[in-house]
Design a protein around this motif. Sequence first.
Motif, short mmCIF file in Angstrom:
data_model
loop_
_atom_site.label_atom_id
_atom_site.label_comp_id
_atom_site.label_asym_id
_atom_site.label_seq_id
_atom_site.Cartn_x
_atom_site.Cartn_y
_atom_site.Cartn_z
N TYR A 39 -95.17 11.99 33.21
CA TYR A 39 -93.80 11.96 33.72
C TYR A 39 -93.56 13.10 34.70
O TYR A 39 -92.94 12.89 35.75
N GLN A 40 -94.03 14.30 34.37
CA GLN A 40 -93.84 15.43 35.27
C GLN A 40 -94.57 15.20 36.58
O GLN A 40 -94.05 15.53 37.65
N SER A 41 -95.76 14.64 36.53
CA SER A 41 -96.51 14.33 37.75
C SER A 41 -95.76 13.30 38.59
O SER A 41 -95.63 13.45 39.81
N TYR A 42 -95.29 12.26 37.94
CA TYR A 42 -94.53 11.22 38.65
C TYR A 42 -93.28 11.82 39.28
O TYR A 42 -92.97 11.56 40.45
N SER A 43 -92.57 12.62 38.51
CA SER A 43 -91.34 13.23 39.01
C SER A 43 -91.61 14.14 40.21
O SER A 43 -90.88 14.11 41.20
N GLY A 44 -92.68 14.94 40.12
CA GLY A 44 -93.04 15.82 41.24
C GLY A 44 -93.41 15.04 42.49
O GLY A 44 -93.01 15.38 43.59
N GLN A 45 -94.16 13.96 42.32
CA GLN A 45 -94.54 13.13 43.46
C GLN A 45 -93.31 12.44 44.06
O GLN A 45 -93.21 12.30 45.28
N GLN A 46 -92.39 12.03 43.22
CA GLN A 46 -91.17 11.40 43.71
C GLN A 46 -90.33 12.38 44.51
O GLN A 46 -89.82 12.05 45.58
N GLN A 47 -90.21 13.61 44.02
CA GLN A 47 -89.46 14.64 44.76
C GLN A 47 -90.13 14.94 46.09
O GLN A 47 -89.46 15.08 47.12
N ASP A 145 -92.30 22.59 44.88
CA ASP A 145 -93.53 23.14 44.30
C ASP A 145 -94.23 24.09 45.27
O ASP A 145 -95.40 24.40 45.09
N ASN A 146 -93.51 24.51 46.32
CA ASN A 146 -94.02 25.43 47.35
C ASN A 146 -95.22 24.87 48.11
O ASN A 146 -96.13 25.60 48.48
N ILE A 147 -95.22 23.58 48.34
CA ILE A 147 -96.21 22.96 49.20
C ILE A 147 -95.58 22.86 50.58
O ILE A 147 -94.51 22.28 50.74
N ALA A 148 -96.23 23.45 51.57
CA ALA A 148 -95.67 23.48 52.93
C ALA A 148 -96.32 22.40 53.78
O ALA A 148 -97.52 22.15 53.69
N ARG A 149 -95.51 21.76 54.60
CA ARG A 149 -95.99 20.72 55.51
C ARG A 149 -95.29 20.91 56.84
O ARG A 149 -94.07 20.98 56.89
N ASP A 150 -96.08 21.00 57.92
CA ASP A 150 -95.50 21.13 59.25
C ASP A 150 -95.21 19.75 59.83
O ASP A 150 -96.03 18.85 59.74
N VAL A 151 -94.03 19.63 60.42
CA VAL A 151 -93.61 18.39 61.07
C VAL A 151 -93.43 18.72 62.54
O VAL A 151 -92.72 19.67 62.88
N ARG A 152 -94.08 17.95 63.42
CA ARG A 152 -94.08 18.27 64.85
C ARG A 152 -94.00 16.99 65.66
O ARG A 152 -94.60 15.99 65.31
N SER A 153 -93.27 17.06 66.77
CA SER A 153 -93.17 15.91 67.66
C SER A 153 -92.89 16.38 69.09
O SER A 153 -92.15 17.33 69.29
N ALA A 154 -93.51 15.69 70.04
CA ALA A 154 -93.24 15.95 71.46
C ALA A 154 -92.26 14.90 71.94
O ALA A 154 -92.43 13.71 71.69
N VAL A 155 -91.23 15.34 72.64
CA VAL A 155 -90.17 14.44 73.09
C VAL A 155 -90.11 14.47 74.61
O VAL A 155 -90.00 15.55 75.21
N PHE A 156 -90.16 13.30 75.22
CA PHE A 156 -90.03 13.16 76.67
C PHE A 156 -88.67 12.54 76.96
O PHE A 156 -88.52 11.32 76.92
N PRO A 157 -87.64 13.38 77.21
CA PRO A 157 -86.31 12.83 77.49
C PRO A 157 -86.32 11.91 78.71
O PRO A 157 -87.02 12.16 79.69
N ARG A 158 -85.59 10.83 78.64
CA ARG A 158 -85.59 9.81 79.70
C ARG A 158 -85.08 10.33 81.04
O ARG A 158 -85.50 9.88 82.08
#
Length: 161
Positions: A39-47, A145-158
């Motif tokens: 249950y704790q594993s499932y809950s952590g993955q859900q979060q 759980d202090n797992i860090a993930r970088d989110v990055r995107s390049a945007v070309f404005p119209r």
Amino acid sequence: MPALRRRGARGFTLIEMTVSITILGALVVALSMMMVEMYQSYSGQQQFADQDAQARLAMERIVRDLRDARSRADLGAAGTSLTFTDVNNAAITYALSGTLLQRNGVTIADRISNLSFAYYDNAGAATVAAGARYVVVQFRLTTQDNIARDVRSAVFPRNFS
């Protein structure tokens, strides 16, 4: 004292019952501990999945809004915030307030850090906002759980051609 058991009588002795109950109790405790761990594993993955989806949606919102920026001249950058005007003349500000990523003061994601906006010209060289052809948006999502993930995107404005 005479034996209470009659000859040929069937049944379990007190020792046999005690041993059986003890073994059964140990099995129940082991199974309960396994179920708690699952249950704790499932809950952590859900979060984690919920926080990851929140971060992806926030990035998609930033990308969509930046694509509709009116012009380079409208970009106003200061540290961890970006302000611009879209094609509908609406002022849009993205800013980091503590660990809250906000759009016009409304929180769109939580547990965010290191929000940055980098500006590049047509040749891919770093430049200032006024000379940008595209913008790279990046932030870090840190889960509970202090797992860090970088989110990055390049945007070309119209409208930055």
